[in-house]
Motif scaffolding. Structure first.
Motif, PDB file in Angstrom:
ATOM      1  N   LYS A 421       9.544   7.581  -1.982  1.00 28.10           N
ATOM      2  CA  LYS A 421       9.054   6.257  -1.687  1.00 28.10           C
ATOM      3  C   LYS A 421       7.558   6.215  -2.240  1.00 28.10           C
ATOM      4  CE  LYS A 421      11.894   4.836   2.275  1.00 28.10           C
ATOM      5  NZ  LYS A 421      11.940   4.734   3.677  1.00 28.10           N
ATOM      6  N   THR A 425       6.046   3.635  -5.033  1.00 27.90           N
ATOM      7  CA  THR A 425       5.372   2.365  -4.625  1.00 27.90           C
ATOM      8  C   THR A 425       3.969   2.670  -5.397  1.00 27.90           C
ATOM      9  OG1 THR A 425       6.577   2.450  -2.576  1.00 27.90           O
ATOM     10  CG2 THR A 425       4.349   1.283  -2.679  1.00 27.90           C
ATOM     11  N   ASP A 472       7.796  -0.108  -2.848  1.00 31.27           N
ATOM     12  CA  ASP A 472       7.810  -0.859  -1.400  1.00 31.27           C
ATOM     13  C   ASP A 472       6.649  -1.940  -1.376  1.00 31.27           C
ATOM     14  OD1 ASP A 472       7.436  -1.773   1.095  1.00 31.27           O
ATOM     15  OD2 ASP A 472       7.535   0.074   2.272  1.00 31.27           O
ATOM     16  N   LYS A 474       5.580  -4.161   0.105  1.00 31.21           N
ATOM     17  CA  LYS A 474       4.925  -4.625   1.664  1.00 31.21           C
ATOM     18  C   LYS A 474       3.817  -3.521   1.791  1.00 31.21           C
ATOM     19  CE  LYS A 474       8.673  -7.353   3.468  1.00 31.21           C
ATOM     20  NZ  LYS A 474       9.647  -7.571   4.439  1.00 31.21           N
ATOM     21  N   ARG A 475       3.958  -2.324   1.249  1.00 35.38           N
ATOM     22  CA  ARG A 475       3.055  -1.194   1.587  1.00 35.38           C
ATOM     23  C   ARG A 475       2.398  -0.671   0.524  1.00 35.38           C
ATOM     24  NH1 ARG A 475       4.510   1.563   6.230  1.00 35.38           N
ATOM     25  NH2 ARG A 475       2.396   2.261   6.295  1.00 35.38           N
ATOM     26  N   SER A 476       2.294  -1.605  -0.553  1.00 31.14           N
ATOM     27  CA  SER A 476       1.471  -0.909  -1.961  1.00 31.14           C
ATOM     28  C   SER A 476       0.132  -0.964  -1.638  1.00 31.14           C
ATOM     29  CB  SER A 476       1.911  -2.104  -2.919  1.00 31.14           C
ATOM     30  OG  SER A 476       1.049  -1.811  -3.897  1.00 31.14           O
TER      31      SER A 476
END
Length: 498
Positions: A421, A425, A472, A474-476
């Motif tokens: 992940k 990302t 991801d 949203k969490r970049s």
């Protein structure tokens, strides 16, 4: 009918038997079961006994033949993958003259740096596509200067895979791909690199005969057949360094295709159809397995020495005793992205090419004794490894390469969900995971080399895609903030290293 693949690594030697008809792995095993020892008599040195590779290969081969109930006459061809940039020296009787100087040994860095400066950086980069650096030719130059009594006895020098092929066949040869990873292939002149041979005073006669990467390179000798239970005359029909071979295993042959691996060391390896090099020589450019003087196929490689070895160090010294890698990964899930300000610079396994051969070591930053714990350090280690990958990928992007999709085997660090992940990302690349390994890839490539398969798509058409990891989004921002902090720390660290 089966194909045998051998993968000669620095941690272990793996053997895989592949059913040539359906492409399935019939049996696979490796030895030793604990990491193979690396001799380090001085700081920055790393050596292994070639006989140890041979002994572990025999154990792995015996086990897979037993597990698959396969006899020597059932094996149609043999392919070899091997740890890159090593140096094996033999005399006329094919006796090894000294322990092999392996890939992560950094003693030859000053030799390569001096050669680049005195020959001329532009000449080196335009002919060799890299600085001579810490590669095999520079290691041989170190032997020539520091162990002249050994150097005088050298009949041929070889890469680790050449040595195993010699033990199997009794013949000594190498490939253009192999010479390019030694820094001894001239991409302008399309012949062994006279500019570096002449500079180091190395006679071209020490280079083994050239053989195609795909094709009948040699055959199993009577002596090896009796020792191993193989059939005399079985063709050895493929050989490549582990990183080009990893790309082969993932069916990465053509421009724009990218492969990655994260074992003891970590690599992002992309294929280019143009002659390209980094002006600072921070990434490596080699002949890919399908390169010929008439077809430009180059592998551009960002290599990080301190990858799985850091994760293994964390398991040995930080994780609770007896904790498995899977349990480590579970424990890290409680730690937020960015590790609450903890960053780890992971370069503790010798000089790093992406840092222009500087040896900065591993360092831990931002620890708060009141809130951080073992899980924090373990996750920070994995994030630091990923950020080192992204640092190398940024250099490759600066050369004009597109890095939108990464092919990888589901093994080593890619077994970690956090690692996957974080890489997807932070880099913005989609990761596709496949069921394969280097030994199985070498086996299928041997099938191409002996004519069982007509091309790579036929050989690797049975590859199984296991997972796709998307960035991801949203969490970049969290990942980018952690990466930016890591790069700032690295910059400050580099400024302190001469």
């Amino acid at each position: 009918m089966y194909l045998l693949g051998l993968d000669i690594g620095s941690s272990s030697v793996k053997a895989s038997l592949v059913n040539a008809e359906n492409g399935n792995i019939a049996a696979s095993d490796f030895f030793p079961k604990t990491e193979a020892p690396i001799l380090s008599l001085k700081s920055g040195w790393a050596e292994q006994e070639p006989e140890m590779w041979w002994d572990n290969m025999k154990l792995a081969l015996s086990q897979v033949m037993k597990d698959a109930n396969v006899k020597g006459e059932d094996i149609a061809a043999i392919g070899i993958s091997y740890q890159m940039h090593g140096l094996v020296c033999v005399d006329r009787d094919k006796n090894v003259l000294r322990p092999a100087i392996i890939w992560c040994d950094s003693r030859a860095v000053p030799y390569g740096d001096k050669a680049c400066k005195e020959i001329g950086e532009e000449i080196c980069l335009s002919h060799l596509l890299n600085s001579p650096g810490n590669f095999t030719a520079s290691k041989l130059a170190w032997v020539k200067e520091n162990e002249p009594e050994i150097y005088e006895r050298i009949y041929k020098f070889m890469l680790p895979g050449d040595y195993i092929a010699m033990r199997l066949s009794g013949e000594i040869n190498t490939t253009i791909e192999g010479l390019s990873e030694c820094m001894l292939w001239d991409f302008k002149e399309k012949r062994p690199a006279k500019i570096l041979l002449d500079y180091y005073g190395i006679d071209e006669s020490l280079i083994p005969d050239l053989t195609p990467t795909f094709g009948i390179q040699s055959t199993v000798s009577m002596e090896a057949a009796r020792a191993l239970g193989l059939k005399e005359g079985t063709p050895i029909s493929y050989r490549a360094g582990d990183q080009p071979n990893n790309a082969v295993s993932l069916n990465v042959f053509n421009p724009g295709e990218i492969a990655s691996t994260a074992g003891t060391s970590g690599v992002v390896y992309g294929i280019s159809g143009q002659v390209e090099y980094d002006p600072k020589s921070r990434v490596n450019t080699f002949a890919h397995v399908n390169y010929t003087p008439d077809l430009t196929r180059l592998g551009i490689m960002a290599c990080i020495n301190g990858t799985g070895i850091l994760n293994a160090w964390m398991r040995r010294t930080v994780a609770p005793e007896g904790m498995s890698y899977a349990e480590m990964n579970d424990a890290m899930e409680s730690v937020p992205v960015g590790c609450e300000g903890v960053s780890i610079i992971p370069f503790g396994n010798g000089a790093e090419r992406v840092l222009q051969n500087k040896e900065v070591g591993c360092s831990i930053h931002g620890v708060n004794f009141n809130k951080h714990n073992k899980a924090t350090l373990m996750r920070a280690a994995q994030e630091g490894i990923v950020f080192s990958f992204c640092y190398g990928m940024d250099i490759m992007k600066g050369m004009g390469m597109e890095l939108n999709k990464i092919h990888a085997g589901k093994a080593n660090m890619f077994l970690s969900d956090i690692f996957r992940k974080t890489l997807a990302t932070t880099s913005g690349a989609v990761i596709e995971l496949y069921e394969t390994d280097g030994a199985a890839g070498a086996a299928k490539a041997a099938g191409m080399g002996c004519g069982i398969y007509k091309n790579n798509n036929e050989a690797f058409g049975s590859l199984k895609k296991l997972a796709v990891i998307e960035p991801d989004t949203k969490r970049s921002a969290d990942y980018q903030e952690a990466y930016s902090r890591w790069k700032d720390i690295l910059k400050n660290t580099l400024n302190m290293v001469q």
